[in-house]
Write a protein that holds these residues in place. Structure first.
Motif, short mmCIF file in Angstrom:
data_model
loop_
_atom_site.label_atom_id
_atom_site.label_comp_id
_atom_site.label_asym_id
_atom_site.label_seq_id
_atom_site.Cartn_x
_atom_site.Cartn_y
_atom_site.Cartn_z
N LYS A 64 -30.90 -3.54 90.05
CA LYS A 64 -31.18 -4.61 89.12
C LYS A 64 -30.41 -4.43 87.81
CE LYS A 64 -35.86 -5.47 90.88
NZ LYS A 64 -37.30 -5.53 90.53
N SER A 65 -29.82 -5.52 87.34
CA SER A 65 -29.14 -5.55 86.04
C SER A 65 -28.09 -4.45 85.89
CB SER A 65 -30.17 -5.44 84.90
OG SER A 65 -31.11 -6.50 84.99
N GLY A 66 -27.42 -4.13 86.99
CA GLY A 66 -26.35 -3.15 86.93
C GLY A 66 -26.80 -1.71 86.97
N THR A 67 -28.10 -1.46 87.19
CA THR A 67 -28.61 -0.10 87.27
C THR A 67 -28.98 0.21 88.72
OG1 THR A 67 -29.48 -0.17 85.01
CG2 THR A 67 -30.37 1.52 86.48
N TYR A 68 -28.34 1.21 89.27
CA TYR A 68 -28.55 1.61 90.66
C TYR A 68 -29.49 2.82 90.69
CZ TYR A 68 -24.58 -1.42 91.67
OH TYR A 68 -23.74 -2.51 91.78
N ARG A 69 -30.60 2.66 91.41
CA ARG A 69 -31.60 3.73 91.50
C ARG A 69 -31.80 4.15 92.94
NH1 ARG A 69 -34.41 3.82 86.60
NH2 ARG A 69 -34.11 1.94 85.34
N GLY A 70 -31.91 5.44 93.13
CA GLY A 70 -32.11 5.95 94.48
C GLY A 70 -32.30 7.45 94.45
N SER A 71 -32.08 8.10 95.58
CA SER A 71 -32.21 9.55 95.66
C SER A 71 -31.28 10.11 96.72
CB SER A 71 -33.66 9.96 95.96
OG SER A 71 -34.05 9.51 97.24
N ALA A 108 -30.47 7.42 88.45
CA ALA A 108 -30.28 6.06 87.94
C ALA A 108 -28.88 5.99 87.36
CB ALA A 108 -31.32 5.72 86.87
N LEU A 109 -28.05 5.14 87.95
CA LEU A 109 -26.67 4.95 87.52
C LEU A 109 -26.54 3.58 86.88
CD1 LEU A 109 -23.58 5.80 87.66
CD2 LEU A 109 -23.54 4.52 89.82
N ASP A 110 -26.15 3.54 85.62
CA ASP A 110 -26.04 2.27 84.90
C ASP A 110 -24.57 1.93 84.67
OD1 ASP A 110 -27.27 0.05 83.35
OD2 ASP A 110 -26.19 1.00 81.69
N LEU A 111 -24.16 0.73 85.12
CA LEU A 111 -22.78 0.29 84.97
C LEU A 111 -22.71 -0.90 84.02
CD1 LEU A 111 -21.72 0.25 88.75
CD2 LEU A 111 -21.48 2.14 87.12
N ASN A 112 -21.59 -1.01 83.30
CA ASN A 112 -21.41 -2.18 82.45
C ASN A 112 -20.77 -3.31 83.24
OD1 ASN A 112 -18.62 -1.72 82.56
ND2 ASN A 112 -18.56 -0.72 80.56
N SER A 113 -20.49 -4.42 82.59
CA SER A 113 -19.97 -5.59 83.29
C SER A 113 -18.59 -5.36 83.90
CB SER A 113 -19.90 -6.79 82.33
OG SER A 113 -19.04 -6.49 81.22
N LYS A 114 -17.87 -4.33 83.42
CA LYS A 114 -16.55 -4.02 83.97
C LYS A 114 -16.63 -3.00 85.10
CE LYS A 114 -14.11 -4.98 79.64
NZ LYS A 114 -13.20 -4.42 78.60
N PRO A 149 -19.00 -8.43 93.18
CA PRO A 149 -19.41 -7.24 92.45
C PRO A 149 -18.21 -6.36 92.11
CG PRO A 149 -20.82 -7.60 94.37
CD PRO A 149 -19.67 -8.55 94.48
N VAL A 150 -18.19 -5.81 90.90
CA VAL A 150 -17.10 -4.94 90.49
C VAL A 150 -17.22 -3.61 91.22
CG1 VAL A 150 -16.01 -3.77 88.55
CG2 VAL A 150 -17.02 -6.03 88.24
N ASN A 151 -16.12 -3.14 91.77
CA ASN A 151 -16.10 -1.85 92.46
C ASN A 151 -15.96 -0.74 91.42
OD1 ASN A 151 -15.21 0.53 93.80
ND2 ASN A 151 -14.56 -0.70 95.55
N PRO A 152 -17.01 0.08 91.22
CA PRO A 152 -16.95 1.09 90.16
C PRO A 152 -15.90 2.17 90.41
CG PRO A 152 -18.90 1.39 91.51
CD PRO A 152 -18.31 0.08 91.91
#
Length: 271
Positions: A154-161, A187-193, A26-29
């Motif tokens: 899922k699919s690069g989108t991190y959801r939580g609280s 909801a945090l959405d990351l791209n492939s990079k 996994p890519v480290n954001p």
């Protein structure tokens, strides 16, 4: 990877290993973001913040502009704002430029009754650097928490609280205890990079008989690595807040929807 049976030949082993694609780590954001911190470059930002009061539409604020990077992170910003509805619109500037440790604003009450020839008010306050998003994804501790505390990814989108208390600890700041238990769903959405496409936050302040207010902030980032130049306004058009005098109607500080501002607000109580 499944065990290779002992009877397979070395050639067969090599063929199987070639045919089985390795799983990329996994890519480290946080690391991906730090690689973007190059002077003269930055990212474009667009944001919509909506507030509903007791289920009814309240204020909507849109933000568009650019953020400039230095070696340590965001060091400059040039943003334009538009407010619709609500009572805070008159207290908000229509444009804000942050360079170094100075923030320059204009529009609305910030442009009224200024000295002749002056179009901007300067504040020695770099904290008002951008947007109404309470989750500062350019803070490595916050970004790391959004990923590690997510309940799904899922699919690069991190959801939580996270609670306001959680986030205030990450910032190393205190917040009103009555606000500390409020949850910020995100909801945090990351791209492939591993770079941030968007971050969305939502929180509700329930004031009992006075009703509740829900704020949703959606922030998008595009054009990572673009060449960006942000300059302060011409000096002859700038007035320091300290020069305006005690009778000025220009606000002493610039309000915004960030956690820093919310931390200074006391929740109202019924009388």
């Amino acid at each position: 990877m499944k065990r290779i049976l002992a009877g397979l030949t070395l050639a067969s082993c090599a063929a199987l290993m070639t045919a089985t694609p390795a799983q990329a780590a996994p890519v480290n954001p946080v690391k991906a973001l730090k690689k973007q911190y190059v002077a003269g470059h930055g990212v474009r930002v667009s944001e919509t913040s909506r507030t509903t009061m007791n289920g009814k539409n309240g204020q909507t604020r849109t933000t568009n502009g650019t953020l400039g990077f230095g070696k340590s992170g965001v060091v400059a910003a040039d943003l334009r704002f538009r407010d619709n509805g609500g009572m805070a619109g008159g207290l908000m500037p229509s444009r804000s430029i942050t360079v170094g440790k100075q923030t320059y604003v204009q529009g609305g009450i910030y442009s009224e009754n200024l000295p002749e020839g002056k179009k901007w008010v300067r504040y020695a306050d770099p904290s008002v650097i951008y947007t109404s998003q309470p989750l500062d994804v350019f803070d490595s501790k916050v970004l790391k928490a959004l990923v590690s505390k997510a309940k799904s990814s899922k699919s690069g989108t991190y959801r939580g609280s996270l609670t306001f208390a959680d986030v205030s600890k990450l910032y190393g700041e205190k917040i009103d205890k009555r606000l500390g238990k409020i949850k910020i769903n995100y909801a945090l959405d990351l791209n492939s990079k591993g770079l941030i496409n968007s971050v969305r936050s939502e929180y509700t302040m329930d004031f009992g008989v006075l009703g509740s207010t829900t704020t949703t902030v959606s922030t998008r980032f595009t054009g990572w690595g673009a060449k960006i130049t942000i300059k302060a306004p011409p000096s002859d058009q700038v007035a320091d807040y300290s020069e305006l005098g005690a009778e000025t109607e220009v606000p002493q500080e610039i309000p915004n929807g960030s956690l820093n501002s919310l931390g200074r607000v006391e929740a109202p109580s019924a009388r």
